[in-house]
Design a protein around this motif. Structure first.
Motif, PDB file in Angstrom:
ATOM      1  N   LEU A   9       1.013  -1.186  -0.052  1.00  0.00           N
ATOM      2  CA  LEU A   9      -0.001   0.002   0.327  1.00  0.00           C
ATOM      3  C   LEU A   9       0.750   1.283   0.050  1.00  0.00           C
ATOM      4  O   LEU A   9       0.441   1.898   1.242  1.00  0.00           O
ATOM      5  CB  LEU A   9      -1.113   0.263   1.283  1.00  0.00           C
ATOM      6  CG  LEU A   9      -1.967  -0.805   1.389  1.00  0.00           C
ATOM      7  CD1 LEU A   9      -2.848  -1.263   2.657  1.00  0.00           C
ATOM      8  CD2 LEU A   9      -3.535  -0.766  -0.104  1.00  0.00           C
ATOM      9  N   GLY A  10       1.734   1.190  -0.906  1.00  0.00           N
ATOM     10  CA  GLY A  10       2.540   2.264  -1.359  1.00  0.00           C
ATOM     11  C   GLY A  10       2.135   3.534  -1.942  1.00  0.00           C
ATOM     12  O   GLY A  10       1.164   3.627  -1.814  1.00  0.00           O
ATOM     13  N   PRO A  11       2.102   5.107  -2.790  1.00  0.00           N
ATOM     14  CA  PRO A  11       1.537   5.080  -3.187  1.00  0.00           C
ATOM     15  C   PRO A  11       0.550   4.888  -4.080  1.00  0.00           C
ATOM     16  O   PRO A  11      -0.663   5.411  -4.584  1.00  0.00           O
ATOM     17  CB  PRO A  11       2.931   6.562  -3.780  1.00  0.00           C
ATOM     18  CG  PRO A  11       3.806   6.116  -2.581  1.00  0.00           C
ATOM     19  CD  PRO A  11       3.557   5.089  -2.073  1.00  0.00           C
ATOM     20  N   ASN A  31      -0.276  -4.088   4.286  1.00  0.00           N
ATOM     21  CA  ASN A  31       1.331  -3.680   3.724  1.00  0.00           C
ATOM     22  C   ASN A  31       2.433  -4.136   5.034  1.00  0.00           C
ATOM     23  O   ASN A  31       2.257  -4.366   6.495  1.00  0.00           O
ATOM     24  CB  ASN A  31       0.961  -2.135   3.811  1.00  0.00           C
ATOM     25  CG  ASN A  31       2.006  -1.175   3.301  1.00  0.00           C
ATOM     26  OD1 ASN A  31       2.412  -2.016   2.478  1.00  0.00           O
ATOM     27  ND2 ASN A  31       2.546  -0.575   4.536  1.00  0.00           N
ATOM     28  N   THR A  33       4.168  -2.129   6.998  1.00  0.00           N
ATOM     29  CA  THR A  33       4.223  -1.145   7.950  1.00  0.00           C
ATOM     30  C   THR A  33       2.702  -0.742   7.505  1.00  0.00           C
ATOM     31  O   THR A  33       1.598  -0.745   7.367  1.00  0.00           O
ATOM     32  CB  THR A  33       3.996   0.046   7.234  1.00  0.00           C
ATOM     33  OG1 THR A  33       5.813   0.474   6.782  1.00  0.00           O
ATOM     34  CG2 THR A  33       4.585   1.053   8.348  1.00  0.00           C
ATOM     35  N   VAL A  65       4.410  -3.493  -4.654  1.00  0.00           N
ATOM     36  CA  VAL A  65       5.521  -3.406  -4.437  1.00  0.00           C
ATOM     37  C   VAL A  65       6.876  -3.106  -5.538  1.00  0.00           C
ATOM     38  O   VAL A  65       6.549  -2.812  -6.774  1.00  0.00           O
ATOM     39  CB  VAL A  65       6.266  -5.242  -3.427  1.00  0.00           C
ATOM     40  CG1 VAL A  65       5.289  -4.791  -2.315  1.00  0.00           C
ATOM     41  CG2 VAL A  65       6.496  -5.404  -4.560  1.00  0.00           C
ATOM     42  N   PRO A  66       8.000  -2.621  -4.773  1.00  0.00           N
ATOM     43  CA  PRO A  66       9.134  -1.796  -5.712  1.00  0.00           C
ATOM     44  C   PRO A  66       9.379  -2.883  -7.231  1.00  0.00           C
ATOM     45  O   PRO A  66       9.644  -2.379  -7.820  1.00  0.00           O
ATOM     46  CB  PRO A  66      10.223  -1.593  -4.895  1.00  0.00           C
ATOM     47  CG  PRO A  66       9.562  -1.237  -3.517  1.00  0.00           C
ATOM     48  CD  PRO A  66       8.354  -2.216  -2.998  1.00  0.00           C
ATOM     49  N   GLU A  73      10.286 -12.598  -2.023  1.00  0.00           N
ATOM     50  CA  GLU A  73       9.807 -12.368  -0.529  1.00  0.00           C
ATOM     51  C   GLU A  73       8.769 -12.038  -0.063  1.00  0.00           C
ATOM     52  O   GLU A  73       8.848 -13.199   0.751  1.00  0.00           O
ATOM     53  CB  GLU A  73      10.956 -11.012  -0.691  1.00  0.00           C
ATOM     54  CG  GLU A  73      12.464 -11.032  -0.112  1.00  0.00           C
ATOM     55  CD  GLU A  73      12.833  -9.243   0.341  1.00  0.00           C
ATOM     56  OE1 GLU A  73      11.776  -8.597   1.083  1.00  0.00           O
ATOM     57  OE2 GLU A  73      13.623  -8.900  -0.208  1.00  0.00           O
ATOM     58  N   SER A  93       4.274  -4.170 -10.093  1.00  0.00           N
ATOM     59  CA  SER A  93       5.376  -4.272  -9.485  1.00  0.00           C
ATOM     60  C   SER A  93       6.203  -3.857 -10.750  1.00  0.00           C
ATOM     61  O   SER A  93       5.653  -4.725 -11.474  1.00  0.00           O
ATOM     62  CB  SER A  93       5.735  -5.011  -8.544  1.00  0.00           C
ATOM     63  OG  SER A  93       4.935  -5.482  -7.557  1.00  0.00           O
ATOM     64  N   THR A  94       6.643  -2.932 -11.111  1.00  0.00           N
ATOM     65  CA  THR A  94       7.891  -2.502 -12.193  1.00  0.00           C
ATOM     66  C   THR A  94       8.546  -4.063 -12.644  1.00  0.00           C
ATOM     67  O   THR A  94       9.327  -4.179 -11.515  1.00  0.00           O
ATOM     68  CB  THR A  94       7.658  -1.498 -12.415  1.00  0.00           C
ATOM     69  OG1 THR A  94       6.807  -0.452 -12.384  1.00  0.00           O
ATOM     70  CG2 THR A  94       8.861  -1.290 -13.768  1.00  0.00           C
ATOM     71  N   ILE A 119       1.533  -0.536 -15.131  1.00  0.00           N
ATOM     72  CA  ILE A 119       0.790   0.747 -14.860  1.00  0.00           C
ATOM     73  C   ILE A 119       1.517   2.007 -15.929  1.00  0.00           C
ATOM     74  O   ILE A 119       2.212   2.296 -15.511  1.00  0.00           O
ATOM     75  CB  ILE A 119       0.644   0.873 -13.265  1.00  0.00           C
ATOM     76  CG1 ILE A 119       0.123  -0.235 -12.384  1.00  0.00           C
ATOM     77  CG2 ILE A 119       0.060   2.178 -13.108  1.00  0.00           C
ATOM     78  CD1 ILE A 119      -0.546  -0.056 -11.819  1.00  0.00           C
ATOM     79  N   PHE A 122       0.130   7.913 -13.409  1.00  0.00           N
ATOM     80  CA  PHE A 122       0.269   8.470 -11.957  1.00  0.00           C
ATOM     81  C   PHE A 122      -0.235   7.839 -10.760  1.00  0.00           C
ATOM     82  O   PHE A 122      -1.231   7.913 -11.020  1.00  0.00           O
ATOM     83  CB  PHE A 122       1.143   9.713 -11.494  1.00  0.00           C
ATOM     84  CG  PHE A 122       2.203   9.691 -12.807  1.00  0.00           C
ATOM     85  CD1 PHE A 122       3.007   9.578 -12.186  1.00  0.00           C
ATOM     86  CD2 PHE A 122       2.266  11.009 -13.458  1.00  0.00           C
ATOM     87  CE1 PHE A 122       4.777   9.803 -12.634  1.00  0.00           C
ATOM     88  CE2 PHE A 122       2.789  11.290 -14.579  1.00  0.00           C
ATOM     89  CZ  PHE A 122       4.409  11.166 -13.847  1.00  0.00           C
TER      90      PHE A 122
END
Ligand SMILES: NC(=O)c1ccc[n+]([C@@H]2O[C@H](COP(=O)([O-])OP(=O)(O)OC[C@H]3O[C@@H](n4cnc5c(N)ncnc54)[C@H](OP(=O)(O)O)[C@@H]3O)[C@@H](O)[C@H]2O)c1
Length: 286
Positions: A9-11, A31, A33, A65-66, A73, A93-94, A119, A122
Motif C-alpha cells: 500500500l505504497g503510493p 502492508n 508497515t 511493491v518496488p 520475498e 510491480s515494475t 501501470i 501516476f
C-alpha cells in the motif's frame, strides 16, 4: 471472503486499493508497515495479519511493491505458496520482461493463474477514463481479473498470453517517450540560446510526430531509398553539435545521437533510412 487482496500500500498500491473500494469491491489489504493498512481497514477493507492471510482471503491477489525480488520475498514462503493454490496472481510491480517470464513460470506450478501488468500512470490518475494499464498472461487469469482491473482506468489493454508483453510495451513506450523528452530538452536549449519563444516552437513541434514513420519503416523492412539517409542525418546532427559548441550549451544529447549514427555509417547503413538503426540496436542473434 473478499473479492480481491492488495499486497503493498505504497503510493501506487494505495491508489489501486482506493479504486477497488470506490467501485464497491470487497478488498483485503496487507502492508509491511501496518499503519498504512489501518487507514483502509477504518474505511471497510478487510485487514490481514500476514501476506498468506491476505492471499487466503481473496480469489484474485494483486501485488504492488518496488520489484519482482520483493514480490518473491513476500509470496515465496511455505504459507503464502499454500494459500496461493487456486488463486489468480496479478503482479503490478515494475520489472523487466525477463522478470515477468520468470515469475510466470514460478506461478504456473504454485497457483496456476498469472497475469502481469504495467501501470502507465501516476497514482493520482488511477481510476481515470484515459488511464492506460497494460496486462498480459494467461487468458483465464485475464478473464477472472478483468472486472476488478477495470476499476484502475478506462484504457485497460490485454496484450495476449506472453507474460513479458506488458513489461515489453512499458519499456518500449518509455524509451520512445524518453527519446522525445531528450530531444525536447535539447530543443529548448537551442530556442533559449537563440532567443526564440518556446511557445512559438511548441506550436510548430506539436504537429510533427517522427516516431511513427520509423516504426512503419521497420514493420515494412523498407530501409532503402530514404528521403534522408543516415549519412544525411549524421551531417544534420553534426551541425547541431557544432551549434551547441558555438553557443556553449551541453553537447551531450547530440553527441549521443551522433555516436549512434556514426556507428551505423561504419556498419554500412549510411545510405539507408534512419529506421535502419534498428538493425544495430536489436539483439545480436536476431
Ligand atoms: N508511483 C508511481 O507513479 C508508479 C507508476 C507506475 C508504476 N509504479 C510501480 O508500482 C510499484 C509500487 O510503487 P509505489 O509508488 O507504491 O512505491 P514503492 O516505493 O515502489 O513501493 C512501496 C510499497 O512497497 C512496500 N515495500 C517496499 N519494500 C518492501 C519489502 N522489502 N517488503 C514488503 N513490502 C515492501 C512498501 O511498504 P512500506 O509501506 O512498509 O514501506 C510500500 O507498500 C513499483 O513497482 C512502481 O514502479 C509506480
Amino acid at each position: 471472503m473478499a473479492d480481491v487482496a492488495v499486497i503493498g500500500l505504497g503510493p501506487m498500491g494505495a491508489a489501486l486499493a482506493n479504486a477497488l473500494m470506490a467501485k464497491g469491491h470487497a478488498t483485503a489489504v496487507w502492508n509491511r508497515t501496518p499503519d498504512k493498512a489501518r487507514r483502509f481497514i477504518e474505511r471497510g477493507a478487510i485487514g490481514a495479519g500476514t501476506v498468506a492471510e491476505a492471499i487466503a482471503l481473496a480469489p484474485v491477489v494483486i501485488v504492488c511493491v518496488p520489484t519482482y525480488a520483493t514480490t518473491r520475498e513476500l509470496i515465496d514462503t511455505p504459507e503464502a505458496r499454500k494459500a496461493l493454490r487456486g488463486r489468480v496472481l496479478v503482479q503490478l510491480s515494475t520489472g523487466t520482461p525477463v522478470d515477468a517470464n520468470e515469475l510466470a513460470t514460478w506461478a504456473k506450478d504454485v497457483c496456476g493463474s498469472y497475469l502481469d501488468g504495467a501501470i502507465m500512470a501516476f497514482p493520482a490518475e488511477i481510476g481515470g477514463p484515459p488511464t492506460l494499464i497494460l496486462v498480459s498472461g494467461q487468458k483465464h487469469a485475464w478473464e477472472a481479473s478483468r472486472p476488478l482491473l477495470d476499476a484502475f482506468g478506462g484504457n485497460l489493454k490485454y496484450l495476449g498470453e506472453k507474460p513479458g508483453a506488458a513489461s515489453a510495451f512499458d519499456f518500449a513506450l518509455l524509451v520512445t517517450g524518453l527519446g522525445h523528452m531528450l530531444g525536447a530538452a535539447h530543443a529548448a536549449s537551442i530556442c533559449e540560446a537563440e532567443g526564440i519563444d518556446l511557445q512559438d516552437f511548441t506550436s510548430v513541434a506539436s504537429t510533427r510526430n517522427r516516431g511513427q514513420h520509423i516504426l512503419e519503416a521497420i514493420m515494412g523492412g523498407t530501409y532503402g531509398n530514404p528521403g534522408a539517409s543516415i549519412a544525411v542525418w549524421q551531417k544534420g546532427v553534426q551541425s547541431i553539435q557544432r551549434h551547441a559548441r558555438q553557443t556553449g550549451m551541453s553537447t551531450q544529447v547530440p553527441d549521443f545521437i551522433s555516436s549512434l549514427l556514426a556507428q551505423a555509417v561504419t556498419a554500412g547503413h549510411g545510405g539507408e533510412h534512419i529506421a535502419a538503426l534498428f538493425k544495430m540496436l536489436r539483439k545480436d542473434d536476431a
